[in-house]
Design an enzyme around this catalytic site. Sequence first.
Site, PDB file in Angstrom:
ATOM      1  N   LYS A  22     114.445 -18.293  17.950  1.00  0.00           N
ATOM      2  CA  LYS A  22     115.687 -18.233  17.179  1.00  0.00           C
ATOM      3  C   LYS A  22     116.826 -17.585  17.981  1.00  0.00           C
ATOM      4  O   LYS A  22     117.951 -18.094  17.973  1.00  0.00           O
ATOM      5  CB  LYS A  22     115.407 -17.434  15.900  1.00  0.00           C
ATOM      6  CG  LYS A  22     116.570 -17.217  14.981  1.00  0.00           C
ATOM      7  CD  LYS A  22     116.065 -16.707  13.652  1.00  0.00           C
ATOM      8  CE  LYS A  22     115.289 -15.394  13.781  1.00  0.00           C
ATOM      9  NZ  LYS A  22     116.156 -14.201  13.716  1.00  0.00           N
ATOM     10  N   ARG A  52     118.375 -11.509   5.104  1.00  0.00           N
ATOM     11  CA  ARG A  52     116.931 -11.335   5.068  1.00  0.00           C
ATOM     12  C   ARG A  52     116.389 -11.323   3.642  1.00  0.00           C
ATOM     13  O   ARG A  52     115.184 -11.400   3.434  1.00  0.00           O
ATOM     14  CB  ARG A  52     116.523 -10.020   5.745  1.00  0.00           C
ATOM     15  CG  ARG A  52     116.646 -10.034   7.239  1.00  0.00           C
ATOM     16  CD  ARG A  52     115.505  -9.255   7.880  1.00  0.00           C
ATOM     17  NE  ARG A  52     115.812  -8.919   9.267  1.00  0.00           N
ATOM     18  CZ  ARG A  52     115.537  -9.725  10.284  1.00  0.00           C
ATOM     19  NH1 ARG A  52     114.951 -10.881  10.075  1.00  0.00           N
ATOM     20  NH2 ARG A  52     115.843  -9.360  11.501  1.00  0.00           N
ATOM     21  N   ARG A  68     103.806 -12.752  25.289  1.00  0.00           N
ATOM     22  CA  ARG A  68     105.208 -12.517  25.616  1.00  0.00           C
ATOM     23  C   ARG A  68     105.329 -11.441  26.695  1.00  0.00           C
ATOM     24  O   ARG A  68     104.629 -10.445  26.688  1.00  0.00           O
ATOM     25  CB  ARG A  68     105.975 -12.080  24.370  1.00  0.00           C
ATOM     26  CG  ARG A  68     107.456 -11.963  24.589  1.00  0.00           C
ATOM     27  CD  ARG A  68     108.215 -12.412  23.393  1.00  0.00           C
ATOM     28  NE  ARG A  68     108.262 -11.388  22.371  1.00  0.00           N
ATOM     29  CZ  ARG A  68     109.050 -11.450  21.301  1.00  0.00           C
ATOM     30  NH1 ARG A  68     109.813 -12.483  21.093  1.00  0.00           N
ATOM     31  NH2 ARG A  68     109.048 -10.492  20.418  1.00  0.00           N
ATOM     32  N   ARG A 114     104.067  -7.339  27.122  1.00  0.00           N
ATOM     33  CA  ARG A 114     104.529  -6.304  26.185  1.00  0.00           C
ATOM     34  C   ARG A 114     103.316  -5.648  25.563  1.00  0.00           C
ATOM     35  O   ARG A 114     102.470  -6.325  25.002  1.00  0.00           O
ATOM     36  CB  ARG A 114     105.371  -6.936  25.082  1.00  0.00           C
ATOM     37  CG  ARG A 114     106.773  -7.261  25.490  1.00  0.00           C
ATOM     38  CD  ARG A 114     107.440  -8.055  24.394  1.00  0.00           C
ATOM     39  NE  ARG A 114     107.270  -7.408  23.095  1.00  0.00           N
ATOM     40  CZ  ARG A 114     108.273  -7.200  22.240  1.00  0.00           C
ATOM     41  NH1 ARG A 114     109.481  -7.568  22.544  1.00  0.00           N
ATOM     42  NH2 ARG A 114     108.046  -6.641  21.080  1.00  0.00           N
ATOM     43  N   ARG A 163     102.865  -8.809  11.653  1.00  0.00           N
ATOM     44  CA  ARG A 163     104.323  -9.017  11.646  1.00  0.00           C
ATOM     45  C   ARG A 163     104.687 -10.374  11.058  1.00  0.00           C
ATOM     46  O   ARG A 163     105.641 -10.509  10.296  1.00  0.00           O
ATOM     47  CB  ARG A 163     104.875  -8.941  13.082  1.00  0.00           C
ATOM     48  CG  ARG A 163     105.177  -7.530  13.541  1.00  0.00           C
ATOM     49  CD  ARG A 163     105.498  -7.505  15.018  1.00  0.00           C
ATOM     50  NE  ARG A 163     106.699  -8.244  15.356  1.00  0.00           N
ATOM     51  CZ  ARG A 163     106.969  -8.704  16.587  1.00  0.00           C
ATOM     52  NH1 ARG A 163     106.108  -8.539  17.555  1.00  0.00           N
ATOM     53  NH2 ARG A 163     108.092  -9.337  16.818  1.00  0.00           N
TER      54      ARG A 163
END
Length: 209
Positions: A9, A84, A121, A149, A160
């Site tokens: 995004k 959100r 990632r 990460r 998440r």
Amino acid sequence: MLGPPGAGKGTQAERLAKVRALPKISTGDILREAVQAGTDLGLAAKVTMEAGNLIGDDVMIGIVLERLDRDDARPGFVLDGFPRTVVQAAALDGMVDGRGPLVVLDIVVPEEVLVRRLATRRICSRCGVNAAVEWTGDCQKCGGPLVARIDDSVDIVRERLKIYQRQTKPLVDYYSTRSTFRSIDGNQPPDTVTGRIDAILAEICGSAT
Ligand SMILES: [Zn+2]
């Protein structure tokens, strides 16, 4: 622009803003700016975050309203990270009333693909930037080495994503019946996704050039 973490995004919002010469407005950036500028809203946000709490709808709405009122956002804007909640979405409708169509793009990617993307990632060990999926070799901003990460373990990633889906479902329901709402298959190469977004924007708002 809506989409879970790992959907690309941020990258797509940045590209769209560039092509259309519009400001990319990310709530993370706005909050940092407002805190730095020391506005009342920025100070309120700072106190809330320092107490370890989530920023409430009122503060988020106030901060976005303030940003959308600036001259550079008059011709249009790309929103990333807002709204959100349905309360925020309803407030946004009020803000853009009379300012042209509100195009809502929901980038959809299967959970397994997101887990794989997020768990692999990488981040630059020198400048800290998130590596784009298509980067091979070193950091394309500073040339530093990319490393995994550490917070992106598979369990954390799944949690998440679960939280994101739970929070976003009512928002998608809120928008999904509108003619300016589009779901986009984000499980494609970034350039293909960009092309799809361009086509949708051209259809709803007219061409960029
Ligand atoms: Zn770097």
